[in-house]
Design an enzyme around this catalytic site. Structure first.
Site, PDB file in Angstrom:
ATOM      1  CB  CYS A   1      -0.941   0.107   1.196  1.00 30.78           C
ATOM      2  SG  CYS A   1      -1.825  -1.620   1.414  1.00 30.78           S
TER       3      CYS A   1
ATOM      4  CG  HIS B   1      -3.006   3.071   2.824  1.00 26.57           C
ATOM      5  ND1 HIS B   1      -3.402   2.960   1.476  1.00 26.57           N
ATOM      6  CD2 HIS B   1      -3.179   1.920   3.285  1.00 26.57           C
ATOM      7  CE1 HIS B   1      -3.882   1.700   1.370  1.00 26.57           C
ATOM      8  NE2 HIS B   1      -3.801   0.877   2.733  1.00 26.57           N
TER       9      HIS B   1
ATOM     10  CG  ASN C   1      -6.337  -1.107   1.810  1.00 29.63           C
ATOM     11  OD1 ASN C   1      -5.811  -0.570   0.765  1.00 29.63           O
ATOM     12  ND2 ASN C   1      -5.771  -1.907   2.619  1.00 29.63           N
TER      13      ASN C   1
HETATM   14  N1  ACO Z   1     -17.920  -9.310   9.945  1.00 29.61           N
HETATM   15  C1  ACO Z   1     -18.326  -9.792  11.172  1.00 29.61           C
HETATM   16  N2  ACO Z   1     -17.398  -9.999  11.999  1.00 29.61           N
HETATM   17  C2  ACO Z   1     -16.248  -9.968  11.647  1.00 29.61           C
HETATM   18  C3  ACO Z   1     -15.723  -9.807  10.455  1.00 29.61           C
HETATM   19  C4  ACO Z   1     -16.842  -9.470   9.606  1.00 29.61           C
HETATM   20  N3  ACO Z   1     -16.497  -9.107   8.420  1.00 29.61           N
HETATM   21  N4  ACO Z   1     -14.332  -9.819  10.495  1.00 29.61           N
HETATM   22  C5  ACO Z   1     -13.943 -10.255  12.034  1.00 29.61           C
HETATM   23  N5  ACO Z   1     -15.003 -10.477  12.618  1.00 29.61           N
HETATM   24  C6  ACO Z   1     -15.338 -10.818  14.096  1.00 29.61           C
HETATM   25  C7  ACO Z   1     -14.124 -11.464  14.593  1.00 29.61           C
HETATM   26  O1  ACO Z   1     -14.464 -13.229  14.210  1.00 29.61           O
HETATM   27  C8  ACO Z   1     -14.020 -11.424  15.936  1.00 29.61           C
HETATM   28  O2  ACO Z   1     -15.179 -12.367  16.597  1.00 29.61           O
HETATM   29  P1  ACO Z   1     -15.016 -12.790  18.132  1.00 29.61           P
HETATM   30  O3  ACO Z   1     -14.610 -11.761  18.811  1.00 29.61           O
HETATM   31  O4  ACO Z   1     -16.091 -13.510  18.353  1.00 29.61           O
HETATM   32  O5  ACO Z   1     -13.693 -13.598  17.959  1.00 29.61           O
HETATM   33  C9  ACO Z   1     -14.522  -9.882  16.051  1.00 29.61           C
HETATM   34  O6  ACO Z   1     -15.149  -9.495  14.828  1.00 29.61           O
HETATM   35  C10 ACO Z   1     -13.740  -8.871  16.078  1.00 29.61           C
HETATM   36  O7  ACO Z   1     -12.371  -9.295  15.283  1.00 29.61           O
HETATM   37  P2  ACO Z   1     -11.189  -8.253  15.500  1.00 29.61           P
HETATM   38  O8  ACO Z   1     -10.164  -8.819  14.432  1.00 29.61           O
HETATM   39  O9  ACO Z   1     -10.624  -7.815  16.858  1.00 29.61           O
HETATM   40  O10 ACO Z   1     -11.822  -6.875  14.776  1.00 29.61           O
HETATM   41  P3  ACO Z   1     -11.085  -5.547  14.704  1.00 29.61           P
HETATM   42  O11 ACO Z   1     -11.857  -4.439  15.236  1.00 29.61           O
HETATM   43  O12 ACO Z   1      -9.672  -5.525  15.260  1.00 29.61           O
HETATM   44  O13 ACO Z   1     -10.973  -5.214  12.980  1.00 29.61           O
HETATM   45  C11 ACO Z   1      -9.802  -5.287  11.139  1.00 29.61           C
HETATM   46  C12 ACO Z   1     -10.378  -5.922  12.167  1.00 29.61           C
HETATM   47  C13 ACO Z   1     -10.910  -4.408  10.160  1.00 29.61           C
HETATM   48  C14 ACO Z   1      -9.029  -6.207  10.108  1.00 29.61           C
HETATM   49  C15 ACO Z   1      -8.671  -4.516  11.687  1.00 29.61           C
HETATM   50  O14 ACO Z   1      -7.781  -5.219  12.642  1.00 29.61           O
HETATM   51  C16 ACO Z   1      -7.913  -3.660  10.587  1.00 29.61           C
HETATM   52  O15 ACO Z   1      -8.298  -2.785  10.021  1.00 29.61           O
HETATM   53  N6  ACO Z   1      -6.558  -3.947  10.660  1.00 29.61           N
HETATM   54  C17 ACO Z   1      -5.731  -3.409   9.642  1.00 29.61           C
HETATM   55  C18 ACO Z   1      -5.894  -3.809   8.236  1.00 29.61           C
HETATM   56  C19 ACO Z   1      -5.048  -3.144   7.331  1.00 29.61           C
HETATM   57  O16 ACO Z   1      -5.055  -1.744   7.250  1.00 29.61           O
HETATM   58  N7  ACO Z   1      -4.474  -3.794   6.287  1.00 29.61           N
HETATM   59  C20 ACO Z   1      -3.897  -3.291   5.311  1.00 29.61           C
HETATM   60  C21 ACO Z   1      -2.506  -3.334   4.995  1.00 29.61           C
HETATM   61  S1  ACO Z   1      -1.989  -2.448   3.772  1.00 29.61           S
HETATM   62  C22 ACO Z   1      -1.724  -3.323   2.539  1.00 29.61           C
HETATM   63  O17 ACO Z   1      -0.543  -3.387   2.202  1.00 29.61           O
HETATM   64  C23 ACO Z   1      -2.319  -4.439   1.584  1.00 29.61           C
END
Ligand code: ACO
Length: 333
Positions: free
Chosen positions: A113, A253, A283
């Site tokens: 990214c 980003h 993203n």
């Molecule tokens: N729908 C419903 N529930 C979900 C989903 C979904 N799509 N995805 C995860 N959950 C659930 C999980 O299973 C978990 O359930 P549990 O508590 O029963 O185990 C709960 O939601 C919480 O999950 P978390 O992973 O803790 O959720 P979080 O609030 O951290 O959000 C996310 C996850 C959105 C992925 C976040 O961590 C994030 O944005 N991370 C950064 C990602 C990023 O920026 N990536 C790009 C990098 S750039 C590149 O080079 C490509």
């Protein structure tokens, strides 16, 4: 050394829109979760038979038109992508050919990214030294091609698109004022496509195990992103004696609205100076920043003389930022 700036921008996203509600039919998720945890409402996906080179070509064409530059006058084409058409040849070669940039050197650059920031930093050096006059830098991705549609924690995050910028020498004191790039390969395992390279060549087993898709430790990447976005933005400004108070426009980003909000809060920059379009596109990896830049320009949000900071992070891990004094005024949509 010449000062280097952006003299034209362009972008392109595929027509097809997939909303959060559409995703509810594919994977165990819901609109409320996606919207509240990420800020994403919809994204564009390329049809199965459309490669990233097509999106890059469209964005590149628009940027050249905007800059009023003929394809044969382009000396260098750099495409930042983690979803190239092929492992080889480089997508940049294919796109240069389609554009008619027959005098251009062309190569791909992979910094996830952060790719567009790495791309403009690289292209700038060629122009600053006088080796080249005109460069076309494109960030393009078809993330849809490498998503695991059974993994709800990743497949809801990404979208497809491409954004492009034409770089040339500009008046001294304008254009790019500073760059800050970094990497930490020890964080590589946090965000990767495990199979398809020389570490784990493609096989029936790798396909069955979905190892050609995005694997991400979301929480770890999240913490890294919030910290690094703030740090690198401050550093790139400090290099030229500026502070956050001097920033007119911030283009971060576009991964997750919570990451953007947290970084902006840490920086103490007013939210009305921040360009956000992740609600519409998700993203788009290397395409996120250049698409946001192009939209901001076309919407008239960038005025000549504005101090713009673009800042990104991504797989690698990589990070990067630049300060850009905007030279181009009077864009028309
Ligand atoms: N729908 C419903 N529930 C979900 C989903 C979904 N799509 N995805 C995860 N959950 C659930 C999980 O299973 C978990 O359930 P549990 O508590 O029963 O185990 C709960 O939601 C919480 O999950 P978390 O992973 O803790 O959720 P979080 O609030 O951290 O959000 C996310 C996850 C959105 C992925 C976040 O961590 C994030 O944005 N991370 C950064 C990602 C990023 O920026 N990536 C790009 C990098 S750039 C590149 O080079 C490509």
């Amino acid at each position: 050394m010449f000062s280097v700036g952006i003299v034209g921008t362009g972008s392109y996203v595929p027509e097809e829109v997939t909303t959060n509600v559409d995703l509810e039919k594919i994977v165990d998720t819901n609109d409320e979760w996606i919207t509240s945890r990420t800020g994403i409402r919809e994204r564009h996906f390329a049809p199965k038979d459309v490669p990233v080179s097509e999106l890059c070509y469209q964005a590149g064409l628009r940027a050249l038109e905007d800059a009023k530059v003929a394809p044969e006058d382009v000396d260098l084409v750099i495409i930042a992508t983690i979803t190239p058409d092929y492992a080889f040849p480089a997508t940049a070669c294919l796109v240069a050919d389609r554009l008619g940039a027959k005098n251009a050197a062309a190569f791909d650059l992979e910094a996830g990214c952060t790719g567009f920031i790495y791309g403009v930093a690289t292209a700038s050096q060629f122009i600053a030294t006088g080796m080249y006059k005109t460069a076309l830098v494109i960030g393009g991705e078809t993330m849809s091609k490498i998503l695991n549609w059974e993994d709800r924690s990743t497949c809801i995050l990404f979208g497809d698109g491409a954004g492009a910028a034409v770089l040339q020498a500009v008046d001294e004191g304008s254009g790019f004022l500073s760059f800050e790039l970094g990497s930490d390969g020890s964080g590589g395992p946090l965000l990767k496509q495990p199979a398809g390279g020389s570490m784990c060549p493609a096989s029936r087993e790798t396909v069955e195990k979905q190892q050609h898709t995005v694997h991400m430790a979301g929480n770890e990447v999240y913490k890294f992103a919030v910290r690094i976005m703030g740090e690198v933005a401050v550093k790139v400004l400090e290099k030229i004696g500026l502070t956050q108070a001097d920033v007119d426009i911030l283009i971060p980003h576009q991964a997750n609205i919570r990451i953007v909000d947290a970084a902006v809060k840490r920086l103490g920059i007013s939210p009305d100076k921040v360009i956000v379009n992740l609600d519409k596109y998700g993203n788009m990896s290397a395409a996120s920043i250049p698409v946001a830049l192009d939209e901001a320009a076309k919407e008239g949000r960038l005025a000549a003389g504005n101090t713009i900071v673009m800042v990104g992070f991504g797989t690698g891990l990589t990070w990067g930022a630049c300060v850009l004094r905007w030279t181009k005024a009077g864009f028309t949509a």
